[in-house]
Design an enzyme around this catalytic site. Structure first.
Site, PDB file in Angstrom:
ATOM      1  N   GLY A 184      -5.236  -7.862  -5.439  1.00 12.35           N
ATOM      2  CA  GLY A 184      -5.948  -6.934  -5.415  1.00 12.35           C
ATOM      3  C   GLY A 184      -6.055  -5.855  -6.108  1.00 12.35           C
ATOM      4  O   GLY A 184      -7.130  -5.969  -7.209  1.00 12.35           O
ATOM      5  N   CYS A 223      -8.043  21.753   2.406  1.00 12.91           N
ATOM      6  CA  CYS A 223      -7.049  22.265   2.708  1.00 12.91           C
ATOM      7  C   CYS A 223      -5.621  21.889   2.973  1.00 12.91           C
ATOM      8  O   CYS A 223      -5.233  21.856   4.338  1.00 12.91           O
ATOM      9  CB  CYS A 223      -7.496  23.198   4.144  1.00 12.91           C
ATOM     10  SG  CYS A 223      -9.158  24.066   3.703  1.00 12.91           S
ATOM     11  N   TYR A 281      -7.533   0.566  -3.942  1.00 12.28           N
ATOM     12  CA  TYR A 281      -7.044   1.515  -2.733  1.00 12.28           C
ATOM     13  C   TYR A 281      -7.600   3.057  -2.923  1.00 12.28           C
ATOM     14  O   TYR A 281      -6.922   3.870  -2.994  1.00 12.28           O
ATOM     15  CB  TYR A 281      -5.418   1.616  -3.003  1.00 12.28           C
ATOM     16  CG  TYR A 281      -4.963   0.222  -2.879  1.00 12.28           C
ATOM     17  CD1 TYR A 281      -5.011  -0.629  -1.541  1.00 12.28           C
ATOM     18  CD2 TYR A 281      -4.616  -0.556  -3.725  1.00 12.28           C
ATOM     19  CE1 TYR A 281      -4.805  -1.881  -1.412  1.00 12.28           C
ATOM     20  CE2 TYR A 281      -4.157  -2.016  -3.732  1.00 12.28           C
ATOM     21  CZ  TYR A 281      -4.271  -2.444  -2.487  1.00 12.28           C
ATOM     22  OH  TYR A 281      -3.953  -3.724  -2.320  1.00 12.28           O
TER      23      TYR A 281
HETATM   24  C1  LIG Z   1      -2.346  -6.076   0.114  1.00 15.89           C
HETATM   25  C2  LIG Z   1      -2.261  -7.480   0.160  1.00 15.89           C
HETATM   26  C3  LIG Z   1      -2.549  -8.104  -1.024  1.00 15.89           C
HETATM   27  C4  LIG Z   1      -2.894  -7.448  -2.309  1.00 15.89           C
HETATM   28  O1  LIG Z   1      -1.816  -6.674  -2.751  1.00 15.89           O
HETATM   29  P1  LIG Z   1      -2.016  -6.008  -4.208  1.00 15.89           P
HETATM   30  O2  LIG Z   1      -0.891  -5.388  -4.538  1.00 15.89           O
HETATM   31  O3  LIG Z   1      -3.301  -5.262  -4.378  1.00 15.89           O
HETATM   32  O4  LIG Z   1      -2.445  -7.238  -5.386  1.00 15.89           O
HETATM   33  C5  LIG Z   1      -2.055  -9.458  -1.122  1.00 15.89           C
HETATM   34  N1  LIG Z   1      -1.713  -9.956   0.164  1.00 15.89           N
HETATM   35  C6  LIG Z   1      -1.437  -9.406   1.270  1.00 15.89           C
HETATM   36  C7  LIG Z   1      -1.004 -10.111   2.420  1.00 15.89           C
HETATM   37  C8  LIG Z   1      -1.754  -8.044   1.298  1.00 15.89           C
HETATM   38  O5  LIG Z   1      -1.324  -7.656   2.459  1.00 15.89           O
END
Ligand SMILES: *Cc1c(COP(=O)(O)O)cnc(C)c1O
Length: 421
Positions: free
Chosen positions: A275, A342, A371
Site C-alpha cells: 500500500g 481546535c 493513509y
Molecule cells: C494495510 C494492509 C496492507 C498494506 O500495508 P502497507 O503498509 O500500506 O503496505 C496489506 N495487507 C493487509 C492485510 C493490510 O491490512
C-alpha cells in the site's frame, strides 16, 4: 523518477505547476502523480518477475477510484478490507479473481458481496470467521476460497500502532493453531483452502522480519501438503517501508532477493499487498499559509490544511517534510507548522527550519499519498478536500471538494414521530 520537483521557481507534480493547481482546485488539496503510482507498481512487479506472483495493491492506503483504475490498468489486483473497498475495486474495474479480502471483522453482508463477486480469496482471521464464510457460501451455493492469516509472532521495528504480526495484536491465527483450521475446513464442502497469508505490520525497513515470518510458516505449508491440503498461494502481505524524511528503507530488489528463494521451492504463487510503498511518495497535501503567528517563544505557521485532512502526525507522530511551493531566498526560521483545528495534536511539523513564510504562500506536505485522504474526516465540520491526479502535462480533479450541503446531506432533523397512538 522524482514525481515532485522544483522546476524554475515552483514545485511541480510531473509537468504541472502546483501553484496552478492551487489556483484552480483551491487548498487544501491532495495532488497525486499517476506516473509515480504506476512506476512504483511496475518496479515491484519487475523485481519479483522471477517467481509466479500477483501484486494486490492495498486500497486502504489510497482508494481514490482514479488511482485504483490506474493500477488496475497496469495489472494490479486489489487488497480490500471492507465492503466499501470491494465496491470501489469493482467500480474501478478490478478483476474479481485478483481481489483478496482481509480484516478481523468481516460482516455477513460483506462476505456475501465478496462471494457473489467471486473474489480470489478471503484471509481468514479466526475460526468463527471460517464458519461464517462457510455458512454464507453454502446458502449461496458457492465455494468460498480462503487463506488462513497466520500471526507469526515476529517483532518489527515500527510504530506500535502499525505492528500487526505479534501475539499482542488482534490479527491472524497462531501458527500452531492455523493447522487445526485447515484440517477442520477439509470437512466443510462450501470452503476451500487455497493459500496462507501473513501481514506483519507497516513501514518495515528491512526484509528480515519477513524472512523470519516466512521461515515460521514454511513447515506449516509442508505439513499441510503431507496431509493432502495443497495450497496455491503464499501471501506475504504488505508493509514495505518508504522514505518520509531521512529513513533508509532497503530497496525492493533486496526484499525480492531475501524473499523469493524462500517461497520459490514451495511452488506457490507469491502474493504481495503493498500500500504505502506504492502510494506514499506519489502524493502531497497542498496547503496555503493563512497566518504567521509570532509569539515570544515560537513562530507558528498556520496553514489551511489540518489533522482532519492528514492525521498521521497526530496519530503516529509521523514526520512529513514541508516544502514551500515557491523557491525562496528568504532567511530561514524555526517554526511549527499547524492547522486550524481546535486540538493541540493538530500539527504537521514541529521545530522545522524553513525559509520565512508569509500569508498566502503555498506549501506541500510531502509523502502524503498513503493513509492521507483515506483517513480523512470532517472533524470541525471541515469538508473533505479535493484530490487531483496529474499525468504528464495534464491533470484532473478526481474527487471534488465536498460542499457544506454534502457534508450534512444525511443529517435529518427529527420529525417527532410517536410510537403507538
Ligand atoms: C494495510 C494492509 C496492507 C498494506 O500495508 P502497507 O503498509 O500500506 O503496505 C496489506 N495487507 C493487509 C492485510 C493490510 O491490512
Amino acid at each position: 523518477m522524482e514525481a515532485f520537483q522544483h522546476k524554475k521557481k515552483h514545485l511541480h507534480c510531473e509537468d504541472v505547476d502546483l501553484a496552478g493547481i492551487a489556483a484552480d482546485a483551491g487548498t487544501p488539496a491532495y495532488v497525486y502523480s499517476r506516473t509515480a503510482f504506476v512506476t512504483r507498481f511496475r518496479e515491484l512487479d519487475e523485481v519479483f518477475g522471477g517467481i509466479e506472483h500477483l501484486i494486490c495493491y492495498s486500497a486502504k492506503a489510497n482508494g481514490n477510484l482514479a488511482v485504483l483504475q490506474a493500477l488496475i490498468e497496469a495489472g494490479a489486483g486489489i487488497d480490500i478490507v471492507s465492503g466499501g473497498e470491494l465496491y470501489a475495486a469493482q467500480r474501478a474495474g478490478a478483476d474479481p479473481r485478483k481481489i483478496v479480502f482481509a480484516g478481523v471483522g468481516k460482516t455477513t453482508d460483506e462476505i456475501e458481496r465478496a462471494l457473489r463477486a467471486g473474489i480470489l480469496f478471503f484471509t481468514v482471521e479466526s475460526g468463527p470467521e471460517l464458519d461464517r464464510i462457510a455458512a454464507v457460501a453454502e446458502r449461496l451455493g458457492v465455494v468460498g476460497r480462503f487463506a488462513v492469516r497466520v500471526n507469526p509472532d515476529v517483532e518489527t521495528d515500527t510504530h506500535d500502532y502499525i505492528t500487526t504480526g505479534t501475539s499482542r495484536n488482534k490479527f491472524g491465527i497462531a501458527v500452531d493453531r492455523a493447522r487445526e483450521v485447515y484440517v477442520r475446513a477439509q470437512d466443510m464442502p462450501s470452503v476451500q483452502a487455497v493459500g496462507v497469508h501473513m501481514h506483519i505490520g507497516s513501514q518495515i525497513m528491512t526484509p528480515d522480519p519477513y524472512v523470519e515470518a516466512i521461515r515460521k510458516i514454511i513447515p506449516l505449508v509442508e505439513e499441510l501438503r503431507k496431509a493432502g491440503i495443497a495450497l496455491a498461494y503464499f501471501d506475504i502481505g504488505g508493509g514495505y517501508g518508504i522514505r518520509y524524511d531521512g529513513e533508509r528503507p532497503q530497496a525492493a530488489p533486496q526484499f525480492a532477493d531475501a524473499i523469493v528463494p524462500l517461497v520459490e521451492p514451495l511452488g506457490l504463487t507469491l502474493v504481495l499487498e503493498p500500500g504505502r510503498y506504492i502510494a506514499g511518495n506519489s502524493g502531497v497535501l497542498l496547503a496555503r499559509v493563512e497566518y504567521v503567528k509570532r509569539t515570544p517563544s515560537k513562530t507558528f505557521v498556520i496553514v489551511d490544511a489540518a489533522m482532519n485532512d492528514l492525521i498521521r502526525p497526530a496519530l503516529y507522530k509521523a514526520v512529513h517534510r514541508i516544502v514551500p511551493v515557491e523557491n525562496s531566498t528568504a532567511k530561514t526560521e524555526t517554526v511549527d507548522v499547524v492547522g486550524p483545528v481546535c486540538e493541540s495534536g493538530d500539527f504537521f511539523a514541529k521545530g522545522v527550519v524553513l525559509p520565512a513564510l508569509k500569508e498566502g504562500d503555498l506549501v506541500a506536505i510531502m509523502s502524503a499519498g498513503a493513509y492521507g485522504a483515506t483517513m480523512g474526516s470532517t472533524y470541525n465540520a471541515r469538508p473533505l478536500p479535493p484530490e487531483v491526479l496529474v499525468s504528464g502535462r495534464s491533470y484532473s480533479v478526481v474527487r471534488a471538494r465536498q460542499t457544506y450541503e454534502q457534508m450534512y446531506a444525511n443529517n435529518v432533523l427529527p420529525s417527532s414521530k410517536r410510537v403507538g397512538k
